[in-house]
Design a protein around this motif. Structure first.
Motif, PDB file in Angstrom:
ATOM      1  N   GLN A  62       0.833  -1.219   0.000  1.00 51.93           N
ATOM      2  CA  GLN A  62       0.000   0.000   0.000  1.00 51.93           C
ATOM      3  C   GLN A  62       0.858   1.256   0.000  1.00 51.93           C
ATOM      4  N   ASP A  63       1.788   1.294  -0.934  1.00 48.05           N
ATOM      5  CA  ASP A  63       2.747   2.406  -1.028  1.00 48.05           C
ATOM      6  C   ASP A  63       2.255   3.577  -1.878  1.00 48.05           C
ATOM      7  N   PHE A  64       1.068   3.467  -2.453  1.00 48.93           N
ATOM      8  CA  PHE A  64       0.596   4.535  -3.333  1.00 48.93           C
ATOM      9  C   PHE A  64      -0.124   5.620  -2.533  1.00 48.93           C
ATOM     10  N   LEU A  65      -0.105   6.821  -3.089  1.00 51.86           N
ATOM     11  CA  LEU A  65      -0.801   7.957  -2.487  1.00 51.86           C
ATOM     12  C   LEU A  65      -1.691   8.595  -3.536  1.00 51.86           C
ATOM     13  N   VAL A  66      -2.680   9.341  -3.078  1.00 56.44           N
ATOM     14  CA  VAL A  66      -3.441  10.179  -3.998  1.00 56.44           C
ATOM     15  C   VAL A  66      -3.174  11.636  -3.642  1.00 56.44           C
ATOM     16  N   TYR A  67      -2.760  12.410  -4.653  1.00 55.23           N
ATOM     17  CA  TYR A  67      -2.613  13.859  -4.512  1.00 55.23           C
ATOM     18  C   TYR A  67      -3.797  14.536  -5.193  1.00 55.23           C
ATOM     19  N   TYR A  68      -3.973  15.817  -4.884  1.00 58.64           N
ATOM     20  CA  TYR A  68      -5.145  16.530  -5.387  1.00 58.64           C
ATOM     21  C   TYR A  68      -4.728  17.873  -5.970  1.00 58.64           C
TER      22      TYR A  68
ATOM     23  N   LEU B 286      -4.811  12.578  -8.454  1.00 65.13           N
ATOM     24  CA  LEU B 286      -3.672  12.099  -9.249  1.00 65.13           C
ATOM     25  C   LEU B 286      -2.824  11.160  -8.402  1.00 65.13           C
ATOM     26  N   ILE B 287      -2.568   9.984  -8.941  1.00 66.28           N
ATOM     27  CA  ILE B 287      -1.847   8.978  -8.167  1.00 66.28           C
ATOM     28  C   ILE B 287      -0.367   9.356  -8.021  1.00 66.28           C
ATOM     29  N   ARG B 288       0.220   8.976  -6.892  1.00 67.86           N
ATOM     30  CA  ARG B 288       1.637   9.211  -6.632  1.00 67.86           C
ATOM     31  C   ARG B 288       2.286   7.948  -6.087  1.00 67.86           C
ATOM     32  N   TRP B 289       3.539   7.729  -6.529  1.00 72.25           N
ATOM     33  CA  TRP B 289       4.275   6.560  -6.052  1.00 72.25           C
ATOM     34  C   TRP B 289       5.718   6.948  -5.752  1.00 72.25           C
ATOM     35  N   GLN B 290       6.119   6.757  -4.517  1.00 71.03           N
ATOM     36  CA  GLN B 290       7.505   6.980  -4.141  1.00 71.03           C
ATOM     37  C   GLN B 290       8.205   5.631  -4.070  1.00 71.03           C
ATOM     38  N   HIS B 291       9.087   5.395  -5.029  1.00 75.65           N
ATOM     39  CA  HIS B 291       9.840   4.149  -5.084  1.00 75.65           C
ATOM     40  C   HIS B 291      10.849   4.137  -3.929  1.00 75.65           C
TER      41      HIS B 291
ATOM     42  N   GLY C  94      -3.509  24.390 -13.013  1.00 71.45           N
ATOM     43  CA  GLY C  94      -2.128  24.645 -13.392  1.00 71.45           C
ATOM     44  C   GLY C  94      -1.300  25.157 -12.244  1.00 71.45           C
ATOM     45  N   TYR C  95       0.019  25.164 -12.485  1.00 66.76           N
ATOM     46  CA  TYR C  95       0.946  25.541 -11.432  1.00 66.76           C
ATOM     47  C   TYR C  95       0.754  26.986 -10.996  1.00 66.76           C
ATOM     48  N   LEU C  96       0.171  27.848 -11.852  1.00 60.31           N
ATOM     49  CA  LEU C  96      -0.114  29.224 -11.429  1.00 60.31           C
ATOM     50  C   LEU C  96      -0.987  29.216 -10.174  1.00 60.31           C
ATOM     51  N   PHE C  97      -1.918  28.296 -10.112  1.00 61.22           N
ATOM     52  CA  PHE C  97      -2.806  28.188  -8.943  1.00 61.22           C
ATOM     53  C   PHE C  97      -2.186  27.275  -7.896  1.00 61.22           C
ATOM     54  N   SER C  98      -1.932  26.040  -8.286  1.00 62.09           N
ATOM     55  CA  SER C  98      -1.326  25.076  -7.359  1.00 62.09           C
ATOM     56  C   SER C  98      -0.896  23.823  -8.096  1.00 62.09           C
ATOM     57  N   LYS C  99       0.208  23.233  -7.653  1.00 60.80           N
ATOM     58  CA  LYS C  99       0.569  21.895  -8.093  1.00 60.80           C
ATOM     59  C   LYS C  99      -0.367  20.899  -7.401  1.00 60.80           C
ATOM     60  N   PRO C 100      -0.385  19.648  -7.843  1.00 63.46           N
ATOM     61  CA  PRO C 100      -1.087  18.629  -7.060  1.00 63.46           C
ATOM     62  C   PRO C 100      -0.449  18.543  -5.669  1.00 63.46           C
ATOM     63  N   VAL C 101      -1.294  18.474  -4.640  1.00 61.36           N
ATOM     64  CA  VAL C 101      -0.782  18.470  -3.262  1.00 61.36           C
ATOM     65  C   VAL C 101      -1.431  17.335  -2.461  1.00 61.36           C
ATOM     66  N   SER C 102      -0.861  17.080  -1.278  1.00 55.41           N
ATOM     67  CA  SER C 102      -1.412  16.053  -0.396  1.00 55.41           C
ATOM     68  C   SER C 102      -2.815  16.462   0.068  1.00 55.41           C
ATOM     69  N   ALA C 103      -3.556  15.500   0.596  1.00 51.02           N
ATOM     70  CA  ALA C 103      -4.911  15.778   1.083  1.00 51.02           C
ATOM     71  C   ALA C 103      -4.901  16.864   2.163  1.00 51.02           C
TER      72      ALA C 103
ATOM     73  N   LEU D 151      -8.447  24.785   0.591  1.00 52.56           N
ATOM     74  CA  LEU D 151      -9.899  24.958   0.654  1.00 52.56           C
ATOM     75  C   LEU D 151     -10.276  25.923   1.770  1.00 52.56           C
ATOM     76  N   GLY D 152      -9.581  25.795   2.889  1.00 53.43           N
ATOM     77  CA  GLY D 152      -9.858  26.648   4.037  1.00 53.43           C
ATOM     78  C   GLY D 152      -9.503  28.097   3.760  1.00 53.43           C
ATOM     79  N   SER D 153      -8.402  28.330   3.058  1.00 53.76           N
ATOM     80  CA  SER D 153      -7.958  29.715   2.833  1.00 53.76           C
ATOM     81  C   SER D 153      -8.690  30.344   1.648  1.00 53.76           C
ATOM     82  N   GLN D 154      -8.826  29.584   0.553  1.00 53.08           N
ATOM     83  CA  GLN D 154      -9.473  30.079  -0.672  1.00 53.08           C
ATOM     84  C   GLN D 154      -8.835  31.351  -1.195  1.00 53.08           C
ATOM     85  N   GLN D 155      -7.609  31.621  -0.772  1.00 48.82           N
ATOM     86  CA  GLN D 155      -6.905  32.803  -1.268  1.00 48.82           C
ATOM     87  C   GLN D 155      -5.586  32.369  -1.867  1.00 48.82           C
ATOM     88  N   PHE D 156      -5.443  31.073  -2.008  1.00 50.99           N
ATOM     89  CA  PHE D 156      -4.154  30.504  -2.374  1.00 50.99           C
ATOM     90  C   PHE D 156      -3.578  31.085  -3.658  1.00 50.99           C
TER      91      PHE D 156
END
Ligand code: C2E
Ligand code: MG
Ligand code: MG
Ligand code: MG
Length: 284
Positions: free
Chosen positions: A38-44, A61-66, A260-269, A276-281
């Motif tokens: 269970q080494d996979f993660l989901v980023y958002y 978006l799925i993430r895998w750290q080898h 896009g990266y202008l707003f945000s990269k995929p990030v952890s939950a 979501l809490g700030s909405q000013q990101f």
């Protein structure tokens, strides 16, 4: 001699081939092990309304750290899981994880009740004989509102077995789940087939957005795609917005949403929840 050279070529070719297939076998083994562990993660990654800059949803978006090689791109390992069949359980795991996350976020506040979650699908998953039943099972298990779920498919999937896929997509839409056409413009299909499928959202591929500012013709193509989508009753997400100029141009073209990266990269939950809490990101 030529014969000798030919022999050398053959030897080099052979050893490169062997190396390649060994790497490939190793990757398959590592992926199977990662699945067991269970080494996979989901980023958002946030999907943003281009007029208000508010987050309207996320793409999972799925993430895998080898263990030794570090982060490996899904572009590299998803095709392997598609060939071995691992994508079937892995894909449902991503879907279930993302739906559970969506459920948790929509329960934070009434403001979140329209939050969308997009999940990528592989053709192998759609071809799975009980694909529709499995999706329904996830809805039942996670108790999300089906209207908040969007499944992303590509043009290639539509072209592979059009009638079979269309039938399944109609059943998915009948559950009120939404459908996006991902990476639009990169496939080899004609535009005329589009209205045959019950697609809600067109995602313009990043390559178009990147090239948009270099010359007017590329901007005209983006304009044409947006107009086409709107004519067919679809809304539009622009992928890969990296620059303020991209954003300005897309706003002028009445593109509804962007990622896009202008707003945000995929990030952890956890980080996604903070956004979501700030909405000013997007101003940071
Ligand atoms: P995609 O579905 O088109 O996802 C968008 C990709 O663009 C993501 O790459 C994202 O990180 C990247 N991206 C977003 N904004 C920007 C930007 O501004 N600039 C640049 N350069 N890139 C941006 P990622 O996460 O590496 O995923 C790559 C592909 O792997 C996805 O493309 C999708 O086709 C596939 N994939 C990822 N997760 C899954 C999954 O759970 N299931 C399946 N079947 N495929 C997945
Ligand atoms: Mg996608
Ligand atoms: Mg895409
Ligand atoms: Mg893409």
């Amino acid at each position: 001699s030529a014969k000798q050279q030919g022999k050398n070529c053959y030897a080099i070719f052979n050893s490169q081939m062997r190396q390649k297939s060994q790497n490939r076998l190793q990757l398959e083994t590592d992926l199977r092990y990662a699945w067991e562990q269970q080494d996979f993660l989901v980023y958002y990654q946030p999907v943003v309304c281009l007029q208000t800059h508010q987050i309207v949803g996320f793409e999972a978006l799925i993430r895998w750290q080898h263990p030794t090689k570090g982060w490996i791109s899904p572009y590299q390992f998803i095709p392997v899981t598609e060939e071995t069949g691992l994508i079937i359980p892995l894909g449902y795991w991503v879907l279930k994880t993302a739906c559970n996350q969506l459920k948790a976020w929509t329960q934070i506040s009434p403001k979140m009740q329209h939050l969308m979650m997009s999940v990528n699908l592989s053709s192998r998953q759609i071809q799975d004989y009980n694909f529709v039943e499995k999706i329904n099972q996830v809805l039942t298990e996670t108790q999300i509102n089906p209207q908040n779920l969007k499944l992303e498919i590509t043009e290639t999937i539509l072209m592979e077995k059009p009638e079979d896929v269309k039938e399944k997509l109609i059943q998915i839409r009948a559950q009120n789940i939404q459908l996006s056409l991902d990476d639009f413009g990169t496939g080899y299909s004609s535009l005329s087939y589009l209205h045959n499928f019950p697609i809600n959202t067109l995602k313009i591929d990043r390559s178009f957005i990147t090239r948009m500012n270099f010359n007017p013709e590329n901007a005209a193509v983006v304009q044409a795609i947006i107009t086409l989508a709107h004519t067919l009753g679809m809304d539009v997400i622009a992928e890969g917005i990296e620059k303020a100029e991209h954003l300005e141009r897309l706003q002028a073209l009445e593109c509804e949403y962007g990622q896009g990266y202008l707003f945000s990269k995929p990030v952890s939950a956890i980080k996604a929840e903070q956004l979501l809490g700030s909405q000013q990101f997007w101003m940071e």
